[in-house]
Design a protein around this motif. Sequence first.
Motif, short mmCIF file in Angstrom:
data_model
loop_
_atom_site.label_atom_id
_atom_site.label_comp_id
_atom_site.label_asym_id
_atom_site.label_seq_id
_atom_site.Cartn_x
_atom_site.Cartn_y
_atom_site.Cartn_z
N PHE A 124 0.83 -1.21 0.00
CA PHE A 124 0.00 0.00 0.00
C PHE A 124 0.86 1.26 0.00
O PHE A 124 0.49 2.29 -0.59
CB PHE A 124 -0.92 0.00 1.23
N GLN A 125 2.02 1.19 0.67
CA GLN A 125 2.86 2.38 0.78
C GLN A 125 3.31 2.90 -0.58
O GLN A 125 3.58 4.10 -0.71
CB GLN A 125 4.10 2.07 1.64
N PRO A 132 0.07 8.38 -4.95
CA PRO A 132 -0.69 8.46 -6.22
C PRO A 132 -2.20 8.31 -5.99
O PRO A 132 -2.98 8.96 -6.68
CB PRO A 132 -0.14 7.27 -7.03
N LEU A 133 -2.60 7.46 -5.04
CA LEU A 133 -4.02 7.28 -4.75
C LEU A 133 -4.65 8.58 -4.28
O LEU A 133 -5.74 8.95 -4.73
CB LEU A 133 -4.20 6.19 -3.69
N MET A 134 -3.98 9.28 -3.38
CA MET A 134 -4.52 10.55 -2.88
C MET A 134 -4.61 11.59 -4.00
O MET A 134 -5.55 12.37 -4.05
CB MET A 134 -3.64 11.08 -1.74
N GLN A 135 -3.65 11.57 -4.91
CA GLN A 135 -3.68 12.51 -6.04
C GLN A 135 -4.86 12.20 -6.96
O GLN A 135 -5.55 13.10 -7.43
CB GLN A 135 -2.36 12.45 -6.81
N VAL A 136 -5.10 10.90 -7.21
CA VAL A 136 -6.22 10.51 -8.07
C VAL A 136 -7.55 10.86 -7.41
O VAL A 136 -8.47 11.38 -8.06
CB VAL A 136 -6.16 8.99 -8.37
N MET A 137 -7.67 10.59 -6.09
CA MET A 137 -8.91 10.91 -5.39
C MET A 137 -9.16 12.42 -5.37
O MET A 137 -10.30 12.87 -5.48
CB MET A 137 -8.84 10.38 -3.95
N ASP A 138 -8.09 13.20 -5.23
CA ASP A 138 -8.24 14.66 -5.26
C ASP A 138 -8.66 15.12 -6.65
O ASP A 138 -9.48 16.04 -6.79
CB ASP A 138 -6.92 15.31 -4.86
N TRP A 139 -8.13 14.46 -7.68
CA TRP A 139 -8.53 14.81 -9.06
C TRP A 139 -10.01 14.49 -9.27
O TRP A 139 -10.74 15.28 -9.88
CB TRP A 139 -7.67 14.01 -10.04
N ILE A 140 -10.46 13.33 -8.78
CA ILE A 140 -11.88 12.96 -8.92
C ILE A 140 -12.77 13.97 -8.19
O ILE A 140 -13.80 14.39 -8.71
CB ILE A 140 -12.11 11.54 -8.37
N LEU A 159 -3.34 3.82 8.60
CA LEU A 159 -2.67 4.64 7.59
C LEU A 159 -3.65 5.25 6.60
O LEU A 159 -3.64 6.46 6.36
CB LEU A 159 -1.62 3.80 6.86
N LEU A 160 -4.52 4.42 5.99
CA LEU A 160 -5.44 4.96 4.99
C LEU A 160 -6.43 5.97 5.59
O LEU A 160 -6.61 7.05 5.01
CB LEU A 160 -6.19 3.81 4.30
N PRO A 161 -7.08 5.68 6.73
CA PRO A 161 -7.95 6.71 7.33
C PRO A 161 -7.21 8.00 7.67
O PRO A 161 -7.78 9.09 7.56
CB PRO A 161 -8.49 6.03 8.59
N SER A 162 -5.94 7.88 8.08
CA SER A 162 -5.18 9.09 8.41
C SER A 162 -4.94 9.95 7.18
O SER A 162 -4.79 11.18 7.29
CB SER A 162 -3.85 8.71 9.06
#
Length: 277
Positions: A114-115, A120-128, A213-216
């Motif tokens: 996950f690390q 990249p996941l946070m960047q994609v979610m922010d883009w969405i 980690l993910l919730p944080s």
Amino acid sequence: MRAKNSVVSVLIVILSFVFLSPIYIMLVNSFKTRSELYENVLALPASFSFEYYVAAMNKMNFLTVFGNSLYVTIATVIFVIVLSSMTAWMLVRRDNVMSKIIFYSFVATMLIPFQTLMMPLMQVMDWIRTYTHLPMLNTHEGLIFMNIGFHAGIAVFLYHGFIKSIPIALEEAAILDGCSTFGVFWRIVFPLLKSITVTVAILDVIASWNDYLLPSLVLSDKGLRTIQLSTFYFFGEFTIVWNQAMAGLTLTIIPVVIFYAFAQKYIIKGIAAGAVK
């Protein structure tokens, strides 16, 4: 042979104490005063008072964060079970090249840490969120959506192996009796997946409930924090309230331990069936 069994038994007992020692340390120190805790972390407390548990619950805003974690965990488990079981069933019954590619893609996701994906996941979610206005960040629903993606791989893998053991003749008989594809799955196939479904539920409950980690990364508002994030309150920049922290950590693991105790008889059976059959 008897001597060998005795040695194995002794090793098992020693390993049990090693693995249980962190839990013992957490429990006994949750009842100690700060002075007792600093004197000897292994000794029993002078008295077993629940005052630090009460203080920890107040500091954590326990009822709110417990409800948040319960909602996220239950929703994640339900969606993972429903979507993964249906996906695995279709991949097994439609045995073609595309099905194999999709299945191995799910398996491959289990190998990616996950690390390596979190930024990249946070960047994609922010883009969405920016371009579609879907609330993917700082919402429980966005966290649930991401949990489903990360937990689906192992769930599909386990269901896939288990469904192979179900005779296709049962489904063919149901179709001849006029049952729809949807009805075949929910009336014939899914009831036969009880043991593996409990296994998937146990694994997802533990993963979702214990995740920090993910919730944080996703949740920033205090009112949305899960129970694991609430333990952050005990660890200040200059001081750590260890006795309250131990009490808070004990409170966070009690629900999942109780759930596991009631459902653990299915986990070995389900994993063995899903991985071997």
